[in-house]
Enzyme design. Structure first.
Site, short mmCIF file in Angstrom:
data_model
loop_
_atom_site.label_atom_id
_atom_site.label_comp_id
_atom_site.label_asym_id
_atom_site.label_seq_id
_atom_site.Cartn_x
_atom_site.Cartn_y
_atom_site.Cartn_z
CG HIS A 87 -1.75 1.15 1.47
ND1 HIS A 87 -3.12 1.08 1.51
CD2 HIS A 87 -1.44 2.45 1.70
CE1 HIS A 87 -3.61 2.30 1.74
NE2 HIS A 87 -2.60 3.13 1.87
CD GLU A 88 1.73 3.62 3.68
OE1 GLU A 88 2.10 4.69 3.14
OE2 GLU A 88 0.65 3.51 4.27
CG HIS A 91 0.58 6.07 -0.80
ND1 HIS A 91 -0.53 6.57 -1.44
CD2 HIS A 91 0.13 5.50 0.36
CE1 HIS A 91 -1.62 6.30 -0.71
NE2 HIS A 91 -1.24 5.66 0.38
CG ASP A 182 -4.42 6.90 1.61
OD1 ASP A 182 -3.51 7.70 1.84
OD2 ASP A 182 -4.27 5.66 1.70
#
Length: 390
Positions: A87-88, A91, A182
């Site tokens: 997930h990170e 980003h 987010d």
């Protein structure tokens, strides 16, 4: 799980790895796209809690494991945070592809955070950097759900289903429109696109985050009094931890938005003090007399050719007894003009704040495009102007 953390940074090329300053106690476990991946000590606490929570359901599907059920639970915690890392990483990768430098990727008690070290320039950049994380979590959850049809039952089936449920939950939760999630960045991007002002977007999304924080704090009460559930101590503790996290993040976003709304009021040219140029060896008393006569609020020392070489430090000047000033050269209370102490007269707003933050000093020389002296900017005057605009 948490949103990327945009901060003003230098004008570094996107492909250049941002310098990192590792927080005390963190552990580097690798790097992704040039960004260090750090784990905080709090991660081990949540991993232990996950192992403990998973103990009972694991025992139900695989009785007889004994203490090994907690080992299996700990392995699940590692796999779960591997999904958080994806997930990170999403980003970070998208931010770099769009030209924004990225610092560290941090895994902590409440999930993770990606340090995007520069504010988004366009609403669509803000949107894509924010949305890709939840989309990855939803994709992992969907993949895990698909895997449940081909995995055996028992322990493996339980862990795959748990991975599916947690990632779908994380993906949906992060789409809730409230900072610091987010989804709050998506709301900010929408308001920004509609109003043309990113700071108003931050304020709106911050207030939405505060509302979300209150809902989280009240959730155990709603569960018990309205829905007929039986919340336990863990529900209350988690509600407080998550609620405080959301409230503090949302409040920081609101404060940042309000601060940035006032930045356009800070124009160096408007705040400058008239300055008097004097030779460096001129007696200080004479320099002060000439400045008072010219109604100048600052003094700059120059070479015989008129090139500025120093700024009179107002505090040092005021601390010098008047009876000593006739015998002291003006250069004795000046600060040499180092790199960063000369600014363009037209600098303003966030660029001005970044410039004085990069090279903190009490005074700065302002020059015109042709290099001529315009005046002196005093940091205390900038602070006063900022407070007046509050």
């Amino acid at each position: 799980m948490a949103d990327p953390d945009p901060r003003p940074g230098g004008d570094k090329p996107a492909e250049e790895a941002a310098p990192t300053s590792r927080a005390p106690g963190t552990i580097k476990v690798g790097s992704i796209a040039g960004s260090d991946v750090l784990v905080t000590p709090s991660w081990f606490l949540i991993a232990a809690l996950i192992a403990w929570w998973m103990g009972e359901p694991i025992d139900a599907v695989e009785p007889g494991l004994g203490w090994l059920k907690y080992v299996a639970g700990f392995v699940f915690a590692i796999v779960l945070y591997g999904a958080v890392l994806l997930h990170e990483a999403a980003h970070a990768i998208v931010a770099k592809r769009l030209g924004y430098p990225v610092g560290v990727i941090m895994l902590h008690f409440l999930g993770g955070a990606t340090a995007v070290e520069k504010e988004a320039k366009r609403p669509r950049d803000e949107f894509w950097i924010a949305v890709v994380g939840p989309l990855v979590s939803l994709a992992v959850g969907a993949a895990a759900y698909g895997a449940t049809f081909v995995t055996p039952g028992g322990l493996i089936g339980l862990l795959v289903m748990a991975l599916c449920a947690t990632n779908l939950f994380v993906g949906v939760l992060n789409l809730v429109p409230g900072l610091p999630l987010d989804g709050g960045r998506l709301l900010k991007a929408g308001v920004w696109a509609g109003t043309g002002n990113p700071n108003r977007g931050s304020i709106v999304a911050g207030w939405a985050g505060r509302v979300l924080a209150v809902i989280v704090l009240l959730w155990p009460f709603v569960l018990g009094q309205v829905l007929g559930g039986r919340p336990d101590l863990t529900d209350y503790v988690l509600a407080v931890i998550i609620g405080v996290f959301l409230w503090s993040g949302a409040s920081a976003a609101i404060m940042s938005g309000k601060v940035r709304l006032r930045l356009p009021l800070l124009v160096a040219r408007d705040l400058a003090r008239r300055t008097l140029a004097v030779p460096a060896d001129l007696p200080l008393a004479e320099a002060v007399r000439r400045a008072q006569e010219a109604e100048a609020g600052s003094i700059v020392t120059v070479t015989s050719g008129g090139e500025p070489i120093g700024l009179v430090h107002e505090t040092a000047l005021l601390a010098t007894p008047e009876d000593r000033r006739p015998w002291m050269a003006t250069s004795t209370v000046t600060r040499r003009l180092e790199e960063g102490l000369t600014l363009p007269a037209d600098i303003d707003g966030e660029a001005l704040i970044q410039a004085i933050s990069k090279k903190p000093a009490p005074e700065y020389l302002l020059v015109e495009p042709d290099g001529s002296i315009f005046g002196v900017l005093v940091t205390s005057d900038v602070d006063a102007a900022f407070r007046a605009g509050a």
